[in-house]
Design a protein around this motif. Structure first.
Motif, PDB file in Angstrom:
ATOM      1  N   PHE A 174      36.412   9.047 -12.393  1.00 24.81           N
ATOM      2  CA  PHE A 174      36.384   7.649 -12.821  1.00 24.81           C
ATOM      3  C   PHE A 174      36.692   7.464 -14.301  1.00 24.81           C
ATOM      4  CE2 PHE A 174      33.547   8.055  -9.188  1.00 24.81           C
ATOM      5  CZ  PHE A 174      34.034   7.069  -8.349  1.00 24.81           C
ATOM      6  N   GLY A 175      36.858   8.559 -15.037  1.00 20.88           N
ATOM      7  CA  GLY A 175      37.138   8.445 -16.463  1.00 20.88           C
ATOM      8  C   GLY A 175      35.980   7.866 -17.249  1.00 20.88           C
ATOM      9  N   LEU A 176      34.757   8.067 -16.766  1.00 15.49           N
ATOM     10  CA  LEU A 176      33.565   7.535 -17.417  1.00 15.49           C
ATOM     11  C   LEU A 176      32.794   8.659 -18.092  1.00 15.49           C
ATOM     12  CD1 LEU A 176      32.325   5.194 -14.546  1.00 15.49           C
ATOM     13  CD2 LEU A 176      33.596   4.526 -16.586  1.00 15.49           C
ATOM     14  N   ARG A 177      32.507   8.483 -19.368  1.00 14.87           N
ATOM     15  CA  ARG A 177      31.776   9.505 -20.105  1.00 14.87           C
ATOM     16  C   ARG A 177      30.298   9.130 -20.202  1.00 14.87           C
ATOM     17  NH1 ARG A 177      32.536  11.415 -26.437  1.00 14.87           N
ATOM     18  NH2 ARG A 177      30.703  12.773 -26.485  1.00 14.87           N
ATOM     19  N   PHE A 178      29.452  10.020 -19.712  1.00 15.72           N
ATOM     20  CA  PHE A 178      28.002   9.860 -19.804  1.00 15.72           C
ATOM     21  C   PHE A 178      27.420  11.067 -20.537  1.00 15.72           C
ATOM     22  CE2 PHE A 178      28.620   6.578 -16.757  1.00 15.72           C
ATOM     23  CZ  PHE A 178      27.461   5.807 -16.716  1.00 15.72           C
ATOM     24  N   ASP A 179      26.461  10.818 -21.415  1.00 11.10           N
ATOM     25  CA  ASP A 179      25.761  11.891 -22.117  1.00 11.10           C
ATOM     26  C   ASP A 179      24.523  12.277 -21.333  1.00 11.10           C
ATOM     27  OD1 ASP A 179      27.558  11.895 -24.281  1.00 11.10           O
ATOM     28  OD2 ASP A 179      26.488  10.230 -25.228  1.00 11.10           O
TER      29      ASP A 179
END
Length: 301
Positions: A174-179
């Protein structure tokens, strides 16, 4: 509005130049108290720096044009494109599907677009078999809400063994960056509260459930737009000896429900065969619809 603010391209001023009435060609502002004017007088082009207060010696013969076509065209195109993207979901109701690296299955489309997105605010239990792609459905929901401008802060709570899987799936598909929330990140936090600084976080379930300090930080931080709890059945409570026995995980689930607008619980085994325990679990979504004795039906799955 004073004359100083009214000096615009096209205005005609007397007193700006000794040669006669000056027609303003270009205005460049330097802060609030200085203007660099390019003007035309009797066919001659000149330039002058004017400071606030000097305009008292000028006379406005003719006001400048209110609208013009001399703005930065690149900024207009950028704003137009941003607005087009913001409204893209109106023309493509499955925009997140086409903008992600996935091949969504029919039951995933039905769950996200038929059941979850129409519910605002969302309080929902996504109960499906293992391997049915609950992470894919959650990713579609997150991306759709982001595209529509309905999501800024998102928290995912998952068992420790699944945190890296969540990170990889959301990033690759999804091209989503989560830390991922870690002890080092908490200690390095500038404000001391990573929940206030980070807008997209994945938190380990037991890390938060066992820490009163982290729970206090959750309460002190701004509310989340969406909280997703994976393996949510681990947050269940039970009856023993006629009393409710709450676990630390269940207390965390109740806290999270008060700190978010949209809450999504995900589990392949939401029901342990005991209706009273199931009603306690459903109380995480809406405490008003689940009586303490488990006599009232819960929210439909």
């Amino acid at each position: 509005m004073t004359l100083f603010e009214n000096i615009k391209p096209g205005a005609r001023l007397r007193g700006l130049d000794g040669g006669g009435i000056a027609e303003i060609v270009q205005v460049a502002r330097f802060g609030a108290d200085a203007l660099n004017l390019v003007f035309r007088v009797n066919g001659r082009v000149a330039e002058r720096l004017v400071y606030r207060g000097e305009e008292t010696a000028f006379e406005l013969v003719e006001a400048g044009r209110a609208l013009g076509f001399d703005a930065d065209g690149g900024l207009l195109r950028l704003a137009s494109e941003a607005y087009r993207i913001r409204l893209a979901h109106l023309f493509d109701p499955y925009l997140a599907v086409s903008a992600s690296q996935i091949e969504a299955l029919p039951h995933q489309i039905t769950a996200v677009y038929g059941e979850m997105l129409p519910r605002q605010p969302l309080r929902f239990l996504l109960a499906d078999d293992p391997g049915a792609g609950k992470t894919i459905m959650a990713g579609l929901l997150i991306k759709e809400l982001l595209i529509r401008g309905d999501l800024d802060r998102c928290l995912i709570v998952a068992p420790g063994s699944l945190v890296e899987q969540w990170q990889d799936e959301l990033s690759e598909k999804f091209g989503l960056r989560f830390d991922a929330l870690t002890r080092d990140q908490i200690e390095a936090s500038v404000t001391g509260n990573p929940f206030a600084e980070c807008r997209r976080l994945i938190m380990r379930l037991d890390m938060a459930a066992r820490s009163d300090e982290l729970k206090a930080k959750l309460v002190a931080a701004p509310e989340w737009d969406l909280v997703i709890c994976d393996e949510a059945h681990r947050m269940s409570a039970s009856y023993f000896g006629g009393e409710v026995k709450e676990t630390q995980r269940h207390k965390l689930g109740k806290l999270l429900g008060t700190r978010t607008r949209n809450l999504l619980l995900m589990s392949a085994t939401p029901h342990n065969g005991k209706e009273a325990d199931f009603q306690l679990f459903m109380g995480l979504l809406d405490a008003d619809r689940a009586d303490s004795d488990g006599s009232r039906p819960g929210i439909p799955i």
